[in-house]
Every structure is written in structure tokens, then in C-alpha cells.
Write a protein that holds these residues in place. Sequence first.
Motif, PDB file in Angstrom:
ATOM      1  N   GLY A  49     -34.203  26.531 -42.833  1.00 23.98           N
ATOM      2  CA  GLY A  49     -33.320  25.512 -44.871  1.00 23.98           C
ATOM      3  C   GLY A  49     -32.688  25.388 -44.335  1.00 23.98           C
ATOM      4  N   ILE A  50     -31.373  25.512 -44.913  1.00 28.00           N
ATOM      5  CA  ILE A  50     -30.220  24.910 -45.438  1.00 28.00           C
ATOM      6  C   ILE A  50     -30.530  25.755 -46.996  1.00 28.00           C
ATOM      7  N   ASP A  51     -29.210  26.688 -46.924  1.00 31.69           N
ATOM      8  CA  ASP A  51     -28.635  27.739 -47.788  1.00 31.69           C
ATOM      9  C   ASP A  51     -28.182  27.073 -49.277  1.00 31.69           C
ATOM     10  N   LYS A  52     -28.472  27.412 -50.006  1.00 32.20           N
ATOM     11  CA  LYS A  52     -28.000  26.424 -51.395  1.00 32.20           C
ATOM     12  C   LYS A  52     -25.951  27.179 -50.915  1.00 32.20           C
ATOM     13  N   GLY A  53     -25.257  25.847 -51.819  1.00 27.98           N
ATOM     14  CA  GLY A  53     -23.970  26.373 -50.636  1.00 27.98           C
ATOM     15  C   GLY A  53     -23.582  25.705 -49.228  1.00 27.98           C
ATOM     16  N   GLU A  54     -24.865  25.696 -48.809  1.00 27.63           N
ATOM     17  CA  GLU A  54     -24.697  26.156 -47.238  1.00 27.63           C
ATOM     18  C   GLU A  54     -24.429  24.380 -46.766  1.00 27.63           C
ATOM     19  N   HIS A  55     -23.286  23.719 -45.693  1.00 27.76           N
ATOM     20  CA  HIS A  55     -22.940  22.720 -45.200  1.00 27.76           C
ATOM     21  C   HIS A  55     -24.469  22.123 -44.715  1.00 27.76           C
ATOM     22  N   PRO A  56     -25.243  21.138 -44.292  1.00 28.48           N
ATOM     23  CA  PRO A  56     -25.958  21.132 -43.462  1.00 28.48           C
ATOM     24  C   PRO A  56     -25.511  21.147 -41.684  1.00 28.48           C
ATOM     25  N   ILE A  57     -24.583  21.212 -41.722  1.00 31.81           N
ATOM     26  CA  ILE A  57     -24.220  21.095 -39.966  1.00 31.81           C
ATOM     27  C   ILE A  57     -23.191  22.608 -39.960  1.00 31.81           C
ATOM     28  N   ALA A  58     -23.525  22.928 -40.802  1.00 29.47           N
ATOM     29  CA  ALA A  58     -22.979  25.039 -40.578  1.00 29.47           C
ATOM     30  C   ALA A  58     -24.379  25.243 -40.352  1.00 29.47           C
ATOM     31  N   ALA A  59     -25.308  25.005 -40.808  1.00 35.20           N
ATOM     32  CA  ALA A  59     -26.984  25.619 -41.877  1.00 35.20           C
ATOM     33  C   ALA A  59     -27.691  25.153 -40.255  1.00 35.20           C
ATOM     34  N   LEU A  60     -27.156  24.151 -39.365  1.00 33.02           N
ATOM     35  CA  LEU A  60     -28.013  23.459 -38.179  1.00 33.02           C
ATOM     36  C   LEU A  60     -27.638  24.925 -36.982  1.00 33.02           C
ATOM     37  N   HIS A  61     -26.344  24.827 -37.168  1.00 29.88           N
ATOM     38  CA  HIS A  61     -25.422  26.214 -36.045  1.00 29.88           C
ATOM     39  C   HIS A  61     -25.633  27.428 -36.596  1.00 29.88           C
ATOM     40  N   ARG A  62     -26.118  28.025 -37.489  1.00 29.19           N
ATOM     41  CA  ARG A  62     -26.395  29.620 -37.771  1.00 29.19           C
ATOM     42  C   ARG A  62     -28.049  29.680 -37.411  1.00 29.19           C
ATOM     43  N   GLU A  63     -29.356  28.005 -37.747  1.00 24.63           N
ATOM     44  CA  GLU A  63     -30.404  28.435 -37.905  1.00 24.63           C
ATOM     45  C   GLU A  63     -31.011  27.962 -36.398  1.00 24.63           C
ATOM     46  N   VAL A  64     -30.018  27.903 -35.563  1.00 26.10           N
ATOM     47  CA  VAL A  64     -30.186  27.514 -34.389  1.00 26.10           C
ATOM     48  C   VAL A  64     -29.877  28.399 -33.192  1.00 26.10           C
ATOM     49  N   PHE A  65     -29.347  29.253 -33.748  1.00 27.82           N
ATOM     50  CA  PHE A  65     -28.720  30.749 -32.743  1.00 27.82           C
ATOM     51  C   PHE A  65     -29.384  31.778 -33.401  1.00 27.82           C
ATOM     52  N   GLU A  66     -29.874  31.779 -34.796  1.00 29.83           N
ATOM     53  CA  GLU A  66     -31.182  32.837 -35.007  1.00 29.83           C
ATOM     54  C   GLU A  66     -32.401  32.226 -34.463  1.00 29.83           C
ATOM     55  N   GLU A  67     -32.424  31.397 -33.826  1.00 25.95           N
ATOM     56  CA  GLU A  67     -33.893  31.039 -33.614  1.00 25.95           C
ATOM     57  C   GLU A  67     -34.369  31.032 -31.681  1.00 25.95           C
ATOM     58  N   THR A  68     -33.134  30.514 -31.260  1.00 25.69           N
ATOM     59  CA  THR A  68     -32.722  30.520 -29.727  1.00 25.69           C
ATOM     60  C   THR A  68     -31.555  31.682 -29.169  1.00 25.69           C
ATOM     61  N   GLY A  69     -30.146  31.769 -29.856  1.00 28.66           N
ATOM     62  CA  GLY A  69     -29.559  32.864 -29.133  1.00 28.66           C
ATOM     63  C   GLY A  69     -28.148  32.186 -28.478  1.00 28.66           C
ATOM     64  N   TRP A  70     -28.573  30.532 -28.483  1.00 30.99           N
ATOM     65  CA  TRP A  70     -27.525  29.670 -28.939  1.00 30.99           C
ATOM     66  C   TRP A  70     -26.855  29.285 -29.475  1.00 30.99           C
ATOM     67  N   LYS A  71     -25.254  29.192 -28.888  1.00 25.14           N
ATOM     68  CA  LYS A  71     -24.633  27.700 -29.362  1.00 25.14           C
ATOM     69  C   LYS A  71     -24.923  26.499 -29.176  1.00 25.14           C
ATOM     70  N   ILE A  72     -24.578  25.588 -30.254  1.00 25.15           N
ATOM     71  CA  ILE A  72     -24.932  24.158 -29.518  1.00 25.15           C
ATOM     72  C   ILE A  72     -23.158  23.418 -29.766  1.00 25.15           C
ATOM     73  N   ASP A  73     -23.048  21.732 -29.235  1.00 25.72           N
ATOM     74  CA  ASP A  73     -22.194  21.073 -29.242  1.00 25.72           C
ATOM     75  C   ASP A  73     -23.466  19.406 -30.110  1.00 25.72           C
ATOM     76  N   ILE A  74     -23.069  19.521 -31.130  1.00 26.56           N
ATOM     77  CA  ILE A  74     -23.914  18.284 -31.843  1.00 26.56           C
ATOM     78  C   ILE A  74     -23.009  17.277 -31.413  1.00 26.56           C
ATOM     79  N   ALA A  75     -24.423  16.148 -31.162  1.00 22.40           N
ATOM     80  CA  ALA A  75     -23.883  14.526 -30.399  1.00 22.40           C
ATOM     81  C   ALA A  75     -24.045  13.052 -31.556  1.00 22.40           C
TER      82      ALA A  75
END
Length: 150
Positions: A49-75
Amino acid sequence: MIRRYGETVRKGQRYKRRPGVYAILLNGADILATHQAEPTPEFQLPGGGIDKGEHPIAALHREVFEETGWKIDIAQRLGAFRRFTYMPEYDLWAEKLCTVYLARPVMRLGPPSEAGHSAVWMAAKDAVHLLGNEGDRAMLAGVLGIDPPR
């Protein structure tokens, strides 16, 4: 129109719209997924989920890190789908609006920080059958250029 997957909408049931972002994390022929232990054990595309006021891309980075521990590069943004489902961890009937991105895992920063999640590498062709929801499977099948499982 956004494609719908999963359960049939229950007449008379009120659903709360819950926008979320998810990533197909490819590395060669493999994919990095997350395994969620509860409420039902299943493999998933990392995201949430995207938190209130959060940008979707920031949410994606946060969620992936929380669930996998990895930093990502979005294509790229691949598309979106909807699911109507009950989320017992929130006691919520939700209309999940799932936006999916293609991304590349670039660096493991540590273990997943979200309780009950573990990072799992698997062959992408196997993940098409192992991911826990039909929308995730269809999006991955589209990336791989194969027919989604039925």
C-alpha cells in the motif's frame, strides 16, 4: 478500463479502495519474490500500500526494501489491475488497485524488515505458477511473453 482478477465482488459489501505498488524484480531468468507467512502463506510480488501523501515510486522503494531487504532500480511502469479481497491483517474489505513496475534488484542492504516476510529467488518461469494471486501471475506472464496460467 483496468482488468480485474480474483474474487467476485460481493453484493452489498462495501470495499475501501487501497492503491498499491508492486515490482517484478528480474535478474536474468530469475525473479526476486517475497514469501508472506501470514495470514495465508504465499509467494507475492514485493510491494504494498501507498501511505497517505506518499509518492508511488517512494512507496515502491520502501515496500520492496521492507519485504526483501533489496534496493532496486525501476525500469518502467507495466500496468495496473484490481482485486477485491478481504485483508484479515487489517480487518478490511479492500478494492486493491495494484500498479506493477518492472525493476531490477541492485543491492541487498539486509534482511527483510517486515515481520513474516522473506526474500526468495526463483526461476521466473516457475514464479508464473507459484505467485499467490492471479493478477501477479498475469503481469509476470506478460513480461515473459507467455500465456498466463489458468
